[in-house]
Write a protein that holds these residues in place. Structure first.
Motif, PDB file in Angstrom:
ATOM      1  N   TRP A 182      25.081 -20.347 -11.083  1.00  0.00           N
ATOM      2  CA  TRP A 182      24.448 -20.729  -9.840  1.00  0.00           C
ATOM      3  C   TRP A 182      25.152 -20.042  -8.628  1.00  0.00           C
ATOM      4  O   TRP A 182      26.557 -19.963  -8.721  1.00  0.00           O
ATOM      5  CB  TRP A 182      24.890 -22.239  -9.740  1.00  0.00           C
ATOM      6  CG  TRP A 182      23.958 -22.953 -10.777  1.00  0.00           C
ATOM      7  CD1 TRP A 182      24.450 -23.488 -11.924  1.00  0.00           C
ATOM      8  CD2 TRP A 182      22.571 -23.814 -10.616  1.00  0.00           C
ATOM      9  NE1 TRP A 182      23.502 -24.259 -12.473  1.00  0.00           N
ATOM     10  CE2 TRP A 182      22.620 -24.422 -11.602  1.00  0.00           C
ATOM     11  CE3 TRP A 182      21.684 -23.951  -9.314  1.00  0.00           C
ATOM     12  CZ2 TRP A 182      21.231 -25.100 -11.960  1.00  0.00           C
ATOM     13  CZ3 TRP A 182      20.803 -24.625  -9.502  1.00  0.00           C
ATOM     14  CH2 TRP A 182      20.471 -25.216 -10.928  1.00  0.00           C
ATOM     15  N   VAL A 183      24.699 -19.704  -7.494  1.00  0.00           N
ATOM     16  CA  VAL A 183      25.343 -19.022  -6.515  1.00  0.00           C
ATOM     17  C   VAL A 183      25.420 -19.826  -5.299  1.00  0.00           C
ATOM     18  O   VAL A 183      24.487 -20.609  -4.927  1.00  0.00           O
ATOM     19  CB  VAL A 183      24.729 -17.772  -5.954  1.00  0.00           C
ATOM     20  CG1 VAL A 183      25.323 -17.036  -5.011  1.00  0.00           C
ATOM     21  CG2 VAL A 183      24.233 -16.878  -7.196  1.00  0.00           C
ATOM     22  N   ARG A 184      26.681 -20.156  -4.733  1.00  0.00           N
ATOM     23  CA  ARG A 184      26.892 -21.164  -3.567  1.00  0.00           C
ATOM     24  C   ARG A 184      26.618 -20.410  -2.378  1.00  0.00           C
ATOM     25  O   ARG A 184      26.984 -19.457  -1.902  1.00  0.00           O
ATOM     26  CB  ARG A 184      28.231 -21.903  -3.633  1.00  0.00           C
ATOM     27  CG  ARG A 184      28.543 -22.705  -2.694  1.00  0.00           C
ATOM     28  CD  ARG A 184      29.994 -23.083  -2.752  1.00  0.00           C
ATOM     29  NE  ARG A 184      30.241 -24.012  -1.870  1.00  0.00           N
ATOM     30  CZ  ARG A 184      31.490 -24.932  -1.694  1.00  0.00           C
ATOM     31  NH1 ARG A 184      32.204 -24.690  -2.814  1.00  0.00           N
ATOM     32  NH2 ARG A 184      31.769 -25.669  -0.917  1.00  0.00           N
ATOM     33  N   CYS A 185      25.467 -20.921  -1.912  1.00  0.00           N
ATOM     34  CA  CYS A 185      24.988 -20.328  -0.640  1.00  0.00           C
ATOM     35  C   CYS A 185      24.788 -21.194   0.890  1.00  0.00           C
ATOM     36  O   CYS A 185      24.687 -22.344   0.417  1.00  0.00           O
ATOM     37  CB  CYS A 185      23.517 -19.419  -0.808  1.00  0.00           C
ATOM     38  SG  CYS A 185      23.543 -18.578  -2.318  1.00  0.00           S
ATOM     39  N   LYS A 186      24.437 -20.489   1.651  1.00  0.00           N
ATOM     40  CA  LYS A 186      24.087 -21.394   2.912  1.00  0.00           C
ATOM     41  C   LYS A 186      22.676 -21.724   2.720  1.00  0.00           C
ATOM     42  O   LYS A 186      21.798 -21.138   2.027  1.00  0.00           O
ATOM     43  CB  LYS A 186      24.127 -20.330   4.175  1.00  0.00           C
ATOM     44  CG  LYS A 186      25.616 -20.118   4.723  1.00  0.00           C
ATOM     45  CD  LYS A 186      26.394 -21.387   4.995  1.00  0.00           C
ATOM     46  CE  LYS A 186      27.681 -20.713   5.622  1.00  0.00           C
ATOM     47  NZ  LYS A 186      28.484 -22.033   6.060  1.00  0.00           N
ATOM     48  N   ARG A 187      22.238 -22.639   3.272  1.00  0.00           N
ATOM     49  CA  ARG A 187      20.839 -23.294   3.275  1.00  0.00           C
ATOM     50  C   ARG A 187      19.706 -22.148   3.552  1.00  0.00           C
ATOM     51  O   ARG A 187      20.200 -21.561   4.705  1.00  0.00           O
ATOM     52  CB  ARG A 187      20.416 -24.524   3.755  1.00  0.00           C
ATOM     53  CG  ARG A 187      20.905 -26.000   3.392  1.00  0.00           C
ATOM     54  CD  ARG A 187      20.197 -27.215   3.876  1.00  0.00           C
ATOM     55  NE  ARG A 187      20.709 -27.987   3.447  1.00  0.00           N
ATOM     56  CZ  ARG A 187      20.268 -28.886   2.361  1.00  0.00           C
ATOM     57  NH1 ARG A 187      19.231 -28.566   1.912  1.00  0.00           N
ATOM     58  NH2 ARG A 187      20.893 -30.221   2.034  1.00  0.00           N
ATOM     59  N   PRO A 188      19.183 -21.611   2.737  1.00  0.00           N
ATOM     60  CA  PRO A 188      18.152 -20.373   3.117  1.00  0.00           C
ATOM     61  C   PRO A 188      17.292 -20.797   4.303  1.00  0.00           C
ATOM     62  O   PRO A 188      16.798 -21.896   4.380  1.00  0.00           O
ATOM     63  CB  PRO A 188      17.381 -20.235   1.798  1.00  0.00           C
ATOM     64  CG  PRO A 188      17.390 -21.462   1.164  1.00  0.00           C
ATOM     65  CD  PRO A 188      18.565 -22.160   1.347  1.00  0.00           C
ATOM     66  N   HIS A 189      16.841 -19.512   4.974  1.00  0.00           N
ATOM     67  CA  HIS A 189      15.651 -19.705   5.858  1.00  0.00           C
ATOM     68  C   HIS A 189      14.732 -18.333   5.540  1.00  0.00           C
ATOM     69  O   HIS A 189      15.350 -17.346   5.379  1.00  0.00           O
ATOM     70  CB  HIS A 189      15.913 -19.889   7.303  1.00  0.00           C
ATOM     71  CG  HIS A 189      16.227 -18.417   8.021  1.00  0.00           C
ATOM     72  ND1 HIS A 189      17.575 -18.138   7.945  1.00  0.00           N
ATOM     73  CD2 HIS A 189      15.423 -17.683   8.482  1.00  0.00           C
ATOM     74  CE1 HIS A 189      17.520 -16.723   8.591  1.00  0.00           C
ATOM     75  NE2 HIS A 189      16.225 -16.805   9.006  1.00  0.00           N
ATOM     76  N   VAL A 190      13.437 -18.811   5.126  1.00  0.00           N
ATOM     77  CA  VAL A 190      12.414 -17.440   4.763  1.00  0.00           C
ATOM     78  C   VAL A 190      11.221 -17.582   5.896  1.00  0.00           C
ATOM     79  O   VAL A 190      10.792 -18.477   6.271  1.00  0.00           O
ATOM     80  CB  VAL A 190      12.029 -17.985   3.277  1.00  0.00           C
ATOM     81  CG1 VAL A 190      10.763 -16.951   2.750  1.00  0.00           C
ATOM     82  CG2 VAL A 190      13.170 -17.847   2.326  1.00  0.00           C
ATOM     83  N   LEU A 191      11.225 -16.309   6.244  1.00  0.00           N
ATOM     84  CA  LEU A 191      10.151 -16.031   7.263  1.00  0.00           C
ATOM     85  C   LEU A 191       9.101 -15.355   6.538  1.00  0.00           C
ATOM     86  O   LEU A 191       9.135 -14.374   6.113  1.00  0.00           O
ATOM     87  CB  LEU A 191      10.701 -15.341   8.490  1.00  0.00           C
ATOM     88  CG  LEU A 191       9.715 -14.893   9.421  1.00  0.00           C
ATOM     89  CD1 LEU A 191       9.256 -16.105  10.325  1.00  0.00           C
ATOM     90  CD2 LEU A 191      10.574 -13.892  10.639  1.00  0.00           C
ATOM     91  N   VAL A 192       7.763 -15.537   6.655  1.00  0.00           N
ATOM     92  CA  VAL A 192       6.570 -14.938   6.401  1.00  0.00           C
ATOM     93  C   VAL A 192       5.716 -15.010   7.488  1.00  0.00           C
ATOM     94  O   VAL A 192       5.610 -15.904   8.119  1.00  0.00           O
ATOM     95  CB  VAL A 192       5.861 -15.703   5.119  1.00  0.00           C
ATOM     96  CG1 VAL A 192       6.783 -15.461   3.947  1.00  0.00           C
ATOM     97  CG2 VAL A 192       5.599 -16.911   5.141  1.00  0.00           C
TER      98      VAL A 192
END
Length: 443
Positions: A243-253
């Motif tokens: 598991w990779v500890r990340c910032k909450r993602p934001h995805v743009l389409v």
């Protein structure tokens, strides 16, 4: 926005958890020290380990653990099983750590495995573990306060009423519809909504295993690790590094979105899957920009997401036809410059409960935006000059004041100065010339 003291880690206990922007997920260390605790069939773990040794070896047992993102003890158990099948062997010692290499029999088996699936990355997690972790990191108990919204929108100019709407929408966790004319700041606002969650951290798996099939989830373009070394193989720590500890993602389409892009993406050459945009956006923000201009009709997109938007579950299809259920735990933001009533029927408008209109800005806001953009470039215009430009826009070009206009006009001035090999100056002459290039003539 309240932050918890410690990160929430995969497989930990969540009986009394409240996520008030929680810092994220890795679990009891005991589950990491044996292959039986990795929640994936041992045969699949063996196959991936053999492919790693074939492609990256020879190396030490510690290197195998680092490439597979598992503990040394688990790597040792896998090696023992492979060695017992005469698929790899010990070639020496580096200190007290065995140096390992693949055998000729192992090389033959590895080539057979690579013909079936070329995935040879970090060990996957099970679908069940992924579903449980995404649910734990969801938005059910999200708490966003005014300070969080003000921080996220600090570089933009919005009135307090609109900022309050943004804050209310974030706390709902429900879909948001941003609409208004072009240049009103919808795309910028949608992106800033994700910034309100930027102090929060979640865990995202490198890959998921389902019935022997691999789905990659972690995307270094979209997911931003808190620990930058998480994207490179290293000697495993006590944490479950699958598991990779990340910032909450934001995805743009945007306009490129098609119906096919909403399902698992199968690579026929590599023979494994990549998760679709909504899967990569889980526990974060998914922005559908220019909604209504996609290569998929708005009604088709929303028909596809009737169940996900209501029940927060999504169904994806594997190549053999099997459907799998995953969480749909994200904040979905639709941004459009079209009239919502013309692209959505009443049933869908009801499902998107928060609708925020961004339109014409006031002269005061125009001044603030102009000063902010100019200041970022170490430029300045007098208030009287800005007033003249506002008058020009409204009465000569018969245009509404839009949030994008100060930036666009100042860009025009800077481009002209670059062409003329001089320093840019924001005066009435240069800004009038900029307006002539920017606006269509009024008839």
């Amino acid at each position: 926005m309240q932050l918890q003291q410690d990160p929430i880690e995969p497989f930990a206990s969540f009986e009394s958890l409240e996520i008030s922007i929680a810092k994220g997920p890795a679990g009891p260390e005991s589950v990491l020290h044996s292959i039986s605790g990795l929640d994936v069939r041992e045969a699949i773990l063996e196959d991936i380990a053999l492919k790693i040794i074939y492609l990256s070896g020879p190396f030490t047992l510690l290197d195998l653990a680092a490439h597979a993102r598992i503990s040394f003890d688990a790597a040792e158990q896998l090696f023992s099983r492979l060695r017992g099948k005469v698929l790899c062997s010990v070639t020496g010692m580096v200190g007290n750590v065995p140096e390992i290499a693949i055998t000729s029999q192992g090389r033959t088996r590895a080539l057979e495995l690579l013909a079936q699936c070329q995935y040879a990355g970090p060990m996957p997690v099970s679908l069940e573990s992924y579903v449980a972790q995404v649910r734990r990191q969801g938005f059910n108990n999200l708490r966003i306060h005014a300070a969080d919204v003000e921080r996220a929108f600090a570089d933009l100019v919005f009135d307090q009423h609109t900022l309050n709407q943004f804050g209310t929408a974030l706390n709902s966790g429900a879909p948001i519809f941003l609409y208004g004319p072009p240049g009103a700041g919808k795309s910028a606002a949608a992106e800033r909504l994700s910034r309100a969650l930027s102090e929060d951290e979640v865990y995202i798996p490198h890959a998921i295993e389902i019935d022997g099939q691999i789905i990659t989830v972690f995307d270094p373009v979209l997911h931003h690790p808190v620990d930058q070394s998480a994207t490179t193989p290293r000697r495993s720590t006590n944490r479950d590094e699958r598991w990779v500890r990340c910032k909450r993602p934001h995805v743009l389409v945007g306009g490129e979105l098609t119906i096919e892009m909403l399902d698992l993406q199968y690579n026929p050459a590599a023979r494994y899957y990549t998760g679709p945009a909504q899967m990569k956006a889980n526990n974060g923000v998914l922005i559908i920009d220019d909604f209504g201009r996609q290569r998929i009709a708005p009604e088709d997109l929303l028909n596809r997401w009737v169940v996900p938007l209501d029940r927060r579950i999504e169904f994806l299809t594997l190549a053999g036809g099997r459907k799998i259920e995953i969480p749909f735990e994200m904040l979905v933001v639709f941004a459009t410059n079209r009239d919502p009533a013309t692209i959505l029927d009443a049933a869908f408008l009801r499902r998107i409960q928060t609708k925020i209109h961004l339109g014409e800005i006031s002269a005061g806001h125009f001044h603030r935006i102009f000063d902010q953009v100019a200041g970022n470039l170490n430029l300045r215009a007098t208030p009287e000059v800005v007033d003249e430009i506002i008058h020009l826009i409204r009465h000569c070009y018969h245009q509404e004041l839009r949030a994008c206009q100060p930036r666009d006009l100042i860009n025009q001035v800077c481009w002209a100065a670059r062409y003329e090999d001089r320093e840019p100056v924001l005066d009435l002459t240069t800004l009038t010339r900029a307006a002539e290039s920017y606006f269509l003539p009024s008839h």
